[in-house]
Design a protein around this motif. Sequence first.
Motif, PDB file in Angstrom:
ATOM      1  N   ASP A   1       0.822  -1.217   0.000  1.00 32.43           N
ATOM      2  CA  ASP A   1       0.000   0.000   0.000  1.00 32.43           C
ATOM      3  C   ASP A   1       0.853   1.263   0.000  1.00 32.43           C
ATOM      4  OD1 ASP A   1      -2.421  -1.378   0.207  1.00 32.43           O
ATOM      5  OD2 ASP A   1      -2.505  -1.212   2.381  1.00 32.43           O
ATOM      6  N   GLY A   2       1.934   1.210   0.741  1.00 38.61           N
ATOM      7  CA  GLY A   2       2.760   2.401   0.964  1.00 38.61           C
ATOM      8  C   GLY A   2       3.661   2.146   2.151  1.00 38.61           C
ATOM      9  N   ASP A   3       3.762   3.128   3.053  1.00 39.07           N
ATOM     10  CA  ASP A   3       4.640   2.984   4.209  1.00 39.07           C
ATOM     11  C   ASP A   3       4.201   1.813   5.088  1.00 39.07           C
ATOM     12  OD1 ASP A   3       6.104   5.180   3.399  1.00 39.07           O
ATOM     13  OD2 ASP A   3       4.982   6.588   4.646  1.00 39.07           O
ATOM     14  N   PRO A   4       5.148   1.044   5.612  1.00 39.70           N
ATOM     15  CA  PRO A   4       4.783  -0.057   6.513  1.00 39.70           C
ATOM     16  C   PRO A   4       4.238   0.481   7.831  1.00 39.70           C
ATOM     17  CG  PRO A   4       7.167   0.228   6.457  1.00 39.70           C
ATOM     18  CD  PRO A   4       6.608   1.133   5.402  1.00 39.70           C
ATOM     19  N   LEU A   5       3.451  -0.340   8.522  1.00 35.97           N
ATOM     20  CA  LEU A   5       2.796   0.053   9.764  1.00 35.97           C
ATOM     21  C   LEU A   5       3.141  -0.919  10.886  1.00 35.97           C
ATOM     22  CD1 LEU A   5      -0.815   0.762   8.422  1.00 35.97           C
ATOM     23  CD2 LEU A   5       1.030   2.429   8.758  1.00 35.97           C
ATOM     24  N   THR A   6       3.150  -0.421  12.111  1.00 36.63           N
ATOM     25  CA  THR A   6       3.228  -1.309  13.265  1.00 36.63           C
ATOM     26  C   THR A   6       1.839  -1.876  13.533  1.00 36.63           C
ATOM     27  OG1 THR A   6       2.725   0.414  14.876  1.00 36.63           O
ATOM     28  CG2 THR A   6       5.048   0.133  14.258  1.00 36.63           C
ATOM     29  N   VAL A   7       1.790  -2.909  14.363  1.00 35.92           N
ATOM     30  CA  VAL A   7       0.495  -3.481  14.735  1.00 35.92           C
ATOM     31  C   VAL A   7      -0.362  -2.434  15.440  1.00 35.92           C
ATOM     32  CG1 VAL A   7      -0.636  -5.206  16.205  1.00 35.92           C
ATOM     33  CG2 VAL A   7       1.340  -5.848  14.821  1.00 35.92           C
ATOM     34  N   GLY A   8       0.258  -1.630  16.296  1.00 39.81           N
ATOM     35  CA  GLY A   8      -0.495  -0.583  16.984  1.00 39.81           C
ATOM     36  C   GLY A   8      -1.087   0.422  16.021  1.00 39.81           C
ATOM     37  N   GLN A   9      -0.337   0.776  14.986  1.00 34.64           N
ATOM     38  CA  GLN A   9      -0.856   1.707  13.985  1.00 34.64           C
ATOM     39  C   GLN A   9      -2.003   1.100  13.199  1.00 34.64           C
ATOM     40  OE1 GLN A   9       2.929   2.429  12.037  1.00 34.64           O
ATOM     41  NE2 GLN A   9       3.077   4.492  12.908  1.00 34.64           N
ATOM     42  N   MET A  10      -1.931  -0.190  12.901  1.00 31.47           N
ATOM     43  CA  MET A  10      -3.027  -0.846  12.188  1.00 31.47           C
ATOM     44  C   MET A  10      -4.300  -0.825  13.019  1.00 31.47           C
ATOM     45  SD  MET A  10      -1.163  -4.212  10.570  1.00 31.47           S
ATOM     46  CE  MET A  10       0.538  -4.118  10.021  1.00 31.47           C
ATOM     47  N   ILE A  11      -4.186  -1.233  14.279  1.00 30.61           N
ATOM     48  CA  ILE A  11      -5.375  -1.259  15.134  1.00 30.61           C
ATOM     49  C   ILE A  11      -5.906   0.146  15.361  1.00 30.61           C
ATOM     50  CG2 ILE A  11      -6.184  -1.760  17.477  1.00 30.61           C
ATOM     51  CD1 ILE A  11      -4.453  -4.253  17.421  1.00 30.61           C
ATOM     52  N   GLY A  12      -5.008   1.116  15.520  1.00 31.57           N
ATOM     53  CA  GLY A  12      -5.441   2.495  15.667  1.00 31.57           C
ATOM     54  C   GLY A  12      -6.214   2.985  14.465  1.00 31.57           C
ATOM     55  N   ALA A  13      -5.743   2.638  13.261  1.00 31.49           N
ATOM     56  CA  ALA A  13      -6.455   3.038  12.037  1.00 31.49           C
ATOM     57  C   ALA A  13      -7.821   2.374  11.957  1.00 31.49           C
ATOM     58  CB  ALA A  13      -5.612   2.680  10.815  1.00 31.49           C
ATOM     59  N   MET A  14      -7.902   1.111  12.353  1.00 35.43           N
ATOM     60  CA  MET A  14      -9.188   0.408  12.336  1.00 35.43           C
ATOM     61  C   MET A  14     -10.182   1.089  13.280  1.00 35.43           C
ATOM     62  SD  MET A  14      -8.007  -3.590  12.469  1.00 35.43           S
ATOM     63  CE  MET A  14      -6.754  -4.248  11.374  1.00 35.43           C
ATOM     64  N   ARG A  15      -9.739   1.395  14.474  1.00 33.43           N
ATOM     65  CA  ARG A  15     -10.643   2.003  15.446  1.00 33.43           C
ATOM     66  C   ARG A  15     -11.050   3.418  15.019  1.00 33.43           C
ATOM     67  NH1 ARG A  15      -8.165  -0.106  21.307  1.00 33.43           N
ATOM     68  NH2 ARG A  15      -9.416  -2.026  21.332  1.00 33.43           N
ATOM     69  N   GLN A  16     -10.121   4.171  14.495  1.00 33.90           N
ATOM     70  CA  GLN A  16     -10.460   5.522  14.055  1.00 33.90           C
ATOM     71  C   GLN A  16     -11.460   5.502  12.912  1.00 33.90           C
ATOM     72  OE1 GLN A  16      -6.402   6.998  13.505  1.00 33.90           O
ATOM     73  NE2 GLN A  16      -6.674   8.356  15.262  1.00 33.90           N
ATOM     74  N   ALA A  17     -11.411   4.446  12.084  1.00 33.94           N
ATOM     75  CA  ALA A  17     -12.344   4.347  10.957  1.00 33.94           C
ATOM     76  C   ALA A  17     -13.787   4.208  11.419  1.00 33.94           C
ATOM     77  CB  ALA A  17     -11.972   3.161  10.064  1.00 33.94           C
ATOM     78  N   VAL A  18     -13.995   3.726  12.624  1.00 36.69           N
ATOM     79  CA  VAL A  18     -15.359   3.587  13.149  1.00 36.69           C
ATOM     80  C   VAL A  18     -15.621   4.577  14.282  1.00 36.69           C
ATOM     81  CG1 VAL A  18     -15.655   1.199  12.419  1.00 36.69           C
ATOM     82  CG2 VAL A  18     -14.605   1.671  14.641  1.00 36.69           C
ATOM     83  N   GLY A  19     -14.827   5.651  14.288  1.00 35.85           N
ATOM     84  CA  GLY A  19     -15.092   6.748  15.203  1.00 35.85           C
ATOM     85  C   GLY A  19     -14.646   6.537  16.624  1.00 35.85           C
ATOM     86  N   ARG A  20     -13.660   5.659  16.831  1.00 30.51           N
ATOM     87  CA  ARG A  20     -13.157   5.413  18.174  1.00 30.51           C
ATOM     88  C   ARG A  20     -11.720   5.876  18.306  1.00 30.51           C
ATOM     89  NH1 ARG A  20     -13.715  -0.742  19.221  1.00 30.51           N
ATOM     90  NH2 ARG A  20     -12.636  -0.089  21.127  1.00 30.51           N
ATOM     91  N   PRO A  21     -11.269   6.238  19.507  1.00 25.47           N
ATOM     92  CA  PRO A  21      -9.853   6.566  19.694  1.00 25.47           C
ATOM     93  C   PRO A  21      -8.997   5.320  19.541  1.00 25.47           C
ATOM     94  CG  PRO A  21     -10.995   6.523  21.802  1.00 25.47           C
ATOM     95  CD  PRO A  21     -12.056   6.391  20.741  1.00 25.47           C
ATOM     96  N   PRO A  22      -7.716   5.468  19.212  1.00 24.28           N
ATOM     97  CA  PRO A  22      -6.858   4.297  18.989  1.00 24.28           C
ATOM     98  C   PRO A  22      -6.795   3.360  20.187  1.00 24.28           C
ATOM     99  CG  PRO A  22      -5.806   6.267  18.130  1.00 24.28           C
ATOM    100  CD  PRO A  22      -7.026   6.728  18.873  1.00 24.28           C
ATOM    101  N   GLY A  23      -6.689   3.887  21.399  1.00 27.15           N
ATOM    102  CA  GLY A  23      -6.672   3.030  22.581  1.00 27.15           C
ATOM    103  C   GLY A  23      -5.485   2.100  22.642  1.00 27.15           C
ATOM    104  N   ILE A  24      -4.308   2.572  22.186  1.00 28.82           N
ATOM    105  CA  ILE A  24      -3.097   1.755  22.209  1.00 28.82           C
ATOM    106  C   ILE A  24      -2.217   2.235  23.357  1.00 28.82           C
ATOM    107  CG2 ILE A  24      -1.048   1.028  20.937  1.00 28.82           C
ATOM    108  CD1 ILE A  24      -3.672  -0.069  19.826  1.00 28.82           C
ATOM    109  N   VAL A  25      -1.934   1.342  24.293  1.00 26.61           N
ATOM    110  CA  VAL A  25      -1.135   1.665  25.470  1.00 26.61           C
ATOM    111  C   VAL A  25       0.322   1.305  25.201  1.00 26.61           C
ATOM    112  CG1 VAL A  25      -0.791   1.193  27.919  1.00 26.61           C
ATOM    113  CG2 VAL A  25      -3.107   1.232  26.955  1.00 26.61           C
ATOM    114  N   GLY A  26       1.227   2.215  25.572  1.00 20.79           N
ATOM    115  CA  GLY A  26       2.643   1.978  25.352  1.00 20.79           C
ATOM    116  C   GLY A  26       3.297   1.329  26.553  1.00 20.79           C
ATOM    117  N   LEU A  27       3.930   0.194  26.336  1.00 14.44           N
ATOM    118  CA  LEU A  27       4.761  -0.460  27.345  1.00 14.44           C
ATOM    119  C   LEU A  27       6.183  -0.517  26.815  1.00 14.44           C
ATOM    120  CD1 LEU A  27       2.526  -3.508  28.391  1.00 14.44           C
ATOM    121  CD2 LEU A  27       2.798  -1.335  29.600  1.00 14.44           C
ATOM    122  N   PRO A  28       7.175  -0.673  27.666  1.00 12.45           N
ATOM    123  CA  PRO A  28       8.547  -0.820  27.163  1.00 12.45           C
ATOM    124  C   PRO A  28       8.635  -1.936  26.127  1.00 12.45           C
ATOM    125  CG  PRO A  28       8.556  -0.544  29.542  1.00 12.45           C
ATOM    126  CD  PRO A  28       7.114  -0.700  29.131  1.00 12.45           C
TER     127      PRO A  28
END
Length: 315
Positions: free
Chosen positions: A237-264
Motif C-alpha cells: 500500500d505504501g509505508d509499513p505500519l506497526t500493529v499498533g498503527q493498524m489497530i489504531g487506524a481500524m478504530r479511528q475508521a469507526v469513530g473510536r480513539p486508537p486506545g493503544i497503550v505503550g509499554l517498554p
Amino acid sequence: MAPAAGAAGMTILVTGAGGFLGAALVEALAARGFAVRAAARSPLPALPAGRVSPATLPDLAGSGLDDRFSALLEGVEAVVHAAGLAHRPAGLDETVMQAVNAHASASLARAARRRGVGRFVLISSSRAVSGPSSPHPLTETATPAPSDAYGRSKLAAERTVREELPEAIILRPPVLHGAGAKGNMARLARLARSPLPLPFGGLAGRRSILSDANVAEAVAFVLARPDAAGRTFHLADGDPLTVGQMIGAMRQAVGRPPGIVGLPAALTERLVTRLAPALADQLCRDLILDDAAIRALGWRPVESSAAGLGRMMRG
C-alpha cells in the motif's frame, strides 16, 4: 471506472473467484471493462452483472488437470491465477500444499501455453522469499528463503510457472486486508473491535500490508503493460505500519480513539513471545516489501492502508 488500456474485448480467466481476493479481482476487473470468466470450486453467490460468467474450477489436487484447464481456457486471452491454499491447515501434508499451489499452477500455465494465451499473472506471496520477518526490506532480487510449507509451495509455483511460461508475470503481495479479509488481519480486526485498551504501543515491528483493491489495480496495470511480461513484482500500500498503527487506524475508521497503550518494547516482546510464540516474529519484527520496481513502471495504489483497514472494520 474506465477500462484499462488494452482491455477492450479481452476475456480473462480468474481462478479462485469464490475467495476473498478472487472475488475482489473479479469485481474490479469487470468494472475496468474486461470480460471475466470467474472460476471457483463452489457456485458463486453473486456476480457483477453483464461482464462476468461463472465457471467450475477443477480440484487442484486432482488428476487430469491439463485437459480440464484446457477446456476452461477456451476463448480466454489472459489468466489471473489466484486459486490455492492460503495457509497450511493443521494436519495437512506438505505434498498436498505442493500439489495445489505448485503442480496445479504449472498445469494451468502449461495449458495456457498450449492454448496460446498471451498473458498470465500468478498471485504469489511474500512468503515465497521470506519467513514471517526480515531484517532488511525485500526486493525482487532477494535470495528466496521461505520458512514454511506454504512459502515453499508458493516459491515452487513461481518456478514451475516460469518454466512453462517465461513471459508470465508474478505478483508477490504481503498480508492482505479489506472487507472480508481472513487470517491474521481478521484476528486484528476482532481485537480492534474490543472495547479495551491494548498494550501494543511497544511493538516496533513494521509490516507492509496491501488492500484487495490495490491488488486488483496492480493486476489490471500489469495486464496492460507489455514491459511487465516475464517480471516479478512486490506490492505494498505504501509505508509499513506497526500493529499498533493498524489497530489504531481500524478504530479511528469507526469513530473510536486508537486506545493503544505503550509499554517498554522489551517487556512487550517478552509478553508476546510467552503468550503467542508463533506470532512473535509477525508482531515484533519487520517485514517490509520494496515495491519500487512496479512503481517505476507507473503503478500507484488506489487506496491507502487506512481506507482498506476501515473497509475491513465496516464490512
